[in-house]
Design an enzyme around this catalytic site. Structure first.
Site, PDB file in Angstrom:
ATOM      1  N   ALA A 113       0.719  -1.132   0.047  1.00  0.00           N
ATOM      2  CA  ALA A 113       0.097  -0.068  -0.076  1.00  0.00           C
ATOM      3  C   ALA A 113       0.952   1.504   0.189  1.00  0.00           C
ATOM      4  O   ALA A 113       0.418   2.375  -0.333  1.00  0.00           O
ATOM      5  CB  ALA A 113      -0.904   0.039   1.222  1.00  0.00           C
ATOM      6  N   LYS A 114       2.045   1.236   0.545  1.00  0.00           N
ATOM      7  CA  LYS A 114       3.215   2.288   0.500  1.00  0.00           C
ATOM      8  C   LYS A 114       2.605   3.406   1.284  1.00  0.00           C
ATOM      9  O   LYS A 114       2.469   4.754   0.653  1.00  0.00           O
ATOM     10  CB  LYS A 114       3.287   2.727  -1.019  1.00  0.00           C
ATOM     11  CG  LYS A 114       4.188   1.428  -1.780  1.00  0.00           C
ATOM     12  CD  LYS A 114       4.441   1.890  -3.142  1.00  0.00           C
ATOM     13  CE  LYS A 114       5.276   1.020  -4.047  1.00  0.00           C
ATOM     14  NZ  LYS A 114       4.287  -0.388  -4.343  1.00  0.00           N
ATOM     15  N   ARG A 115       1.951   3.319   2.188  1.00  0.00           N
ATOM     16  CA  ARG A 115       1.402   4.281   3.113  1.00  0.00           C
ATOM     17  C   ARG A 115       2.558   5.096   3.502  1.00  0.00           C
ATOM     18  O   ARG A 115       3.461   4.739   4.101  1.00  0.00           O
ATOM     19  CB  ARG A 115       0.279   3.761   4.242  1.00  0.00           C
ATOM     20  CG  ARG A 115      -0.738   2.921   3.622  1.00  0.00           C
ATOM     21  CD  ARG A 115      -1.495   3.919   2.908  1.00  0.00           C
ATOM     22  NE  ARG A 115      -2.979   3.089   2.501  1.00  0.00           N
ATOM     23  CZ  ARG A 115      -3.209   3.063   1.079  1.00  0.00           C
ATOM     24  NH1 ARG A 115      -2.449   3.280   0.132  1.00  0.00           N
ATOM     25  NH2 ARG A 115      -4.526   2.287   1.220  1.00  0.00           N
TER      26      ARG A 115
END
Length: 293
Positions: A113-115
Site C-alpha cells: 500500500a506504500k502508506r
C-alpha cells in the site's frame, strides 16, 4: 534451504501465534519454502489475458486462483492494494477476503500500500493495516518514509506490538527514484533510511530477523556500492521487486545484494502470473522461479 520440488510443504505459521515477531515468522517461511514473494497484481490487461472481466467478479476469481496456486509454495504473497482500490469499496472487500483467506491458509501476506503520512493520519493507516482484528490486517505493510522516517512511528510501534512487520521504501529501481533517494551521495537520503531501519531493528535483537524491512529494487545495479549502503547491517528482510518480467535474475540479485542476499525476499509478479489462469502452470512457474534463486 530446502530445494523446491513443487510439492506443498508443511504449513508455515502466519497468524497462529500473532505475537511472534514477523521477522522470525518470515525467516521460518523463507527457510521452508525459499526466498520468494509472489505479487498478486490484478492489472486490467492480465485479467483480460486470463479470460476474466475487469470487474469485482474477475478480481475475486483472479485473487482466489493465485492464492490457491502459489500459497503452498511461496514464502509470502503481496497484493497490490491500488489494483483493488480502483474497484472501490467492493474491490477493497475482495482484498479483505484475500487477506482473510491467506490467514486461514497460514500464508504470510504483505499489503503493498506504500502508506506514509503524519500524526493521526499515519496512526489511522497503521490501525487499518496492522491492528489485530482489522479486516485489512496483513502480516506486513509497505511504507513510504518521505515525510521523514520518524513520521512512520505509529506503524513501527503498532507492528511491533502485534507481531507484524513493515517494509520501508529505501532504494527503488524506477528512474525517478534517484532524484530523491540518491541525493547526498555518500550521505544519501536512501542511506539515512537504511540506517534508521537498522536502529529500529535493535528492538528485535533476540529475533532471527528484524521486523523492519526495506524495499530495494532488484534492478538497482551498483547503486548500493555507489552510495556506500550496507544492507547486511540492517538485520531485517529486504523486499526486492524486479525478478522475472522486470529483468532481474537470481544471479543478478546475488551480485547486487552481496552479503545481504540471505535476507532478500525476491518478488515476482507478472513473470509468474502470466502463466495463469491454469493452477498447475502457475505452480510450475513458481517452482521454476524458486530454482533460480
Amino acid at each position: 534451504m530446502a530445494e523446491p520440488d513443487g510439492t506443498p510443504d508443511a504449513q508455515v505459521k502466519s497468524t497462529e501465534s500473532p505475537k511472534v515477531a514477523f521477522g522470525t515468522r518470515l525467516a521460518e517461511a523463507m527457510r521452508a519454502r525459499g526466498p520468494l514473494c509472489v505479487g498478486i497484481d490484478p492489472h486490467p490487461g492480465l485479467l483480460l489475458k486470463w479470460g476474466l472481466e475487469d470487474s469485482v467478479a474477475g478480481l475475486r476469481s483472479f485473487s482466489r486462483t493465485v492464492l490457491e496456486a502459489v500459497g503452498p509454495l511461496a514464502a509470502a504473497v503481496k497484493p497490490q492494494v491500488a489494483l483493488y482500490e480502483r474497484h472501490g469499496s467492493a474491490g477493497l472487500a475482495v482484498l479483505e477476503e484475500l487477506l482473510a483467506a491467506a490467514r486461514e491458509a497460514r500464508v504470510l501476506s504483505i499489503a503493498d500500500a506504500k502508506r506514509g503520512d503524519i500524526g493521526s493520519t499515519m496512526a489511522g493507516y497503521a490501525d487499518a493495516w496492522l491492528r489485530d482484528g482489522s479486516s485489512l490486517a496483513a502480516d506486513a505493510l509497505t511504507l513510504s518514509p518521505y515525510l521523514g522516517f520518524e513520521s512512520l512511528r505509529p506503524a513501527l510501534d503498532l507492528a511491533a506490538e502485534n507481531g507484524r512487520g513493515v517494509f520501508v521504501l529505501a532504494l527503488t529501481s524506477n528512474p525517478e527514484g534517484a532524484s530523491v533517494q540518491h541525493v547526498g551521495g555518500n550521505q544519501s537520503v536512501a542511506k539515512g533510511i537504511v540506517q534508521a531501519a537498522a536502529r529500529e531493528n535493535e528492538r528485535y535483537a533476540k529475533e532471527t530477523l528484524g521486523s523492519v524491512g526495506l524495499v530495494v529494487g532488484a534492478t538497482v545495479g551498483t547503486a548500493l556500492n555507489d552510495l556506500g549502503i550496507d544492507l547486511a547491517a540492517v538485520r531485517g528482510p529486504i523486499l526486492a521487486p524486479g525478478l522475472g518480467a522486470q529483468g532481474a535474475t537470481g544471479a543478478d540479485m546475488r551480485a547486487t545484494f552481496g552479503d545481504a542476499y540471505q535476507a532478500v525476499l525476491a518478488t515476482s509478479s507478472r513473470g509468474i502470473l502470466g502463466a495463469g489462469p491454469n493452477i498447475s502452470a502457475l505452480q510450475q512457474a513458481t517452482v521454476e522461479t524458486l530454482r533460480g534463486l
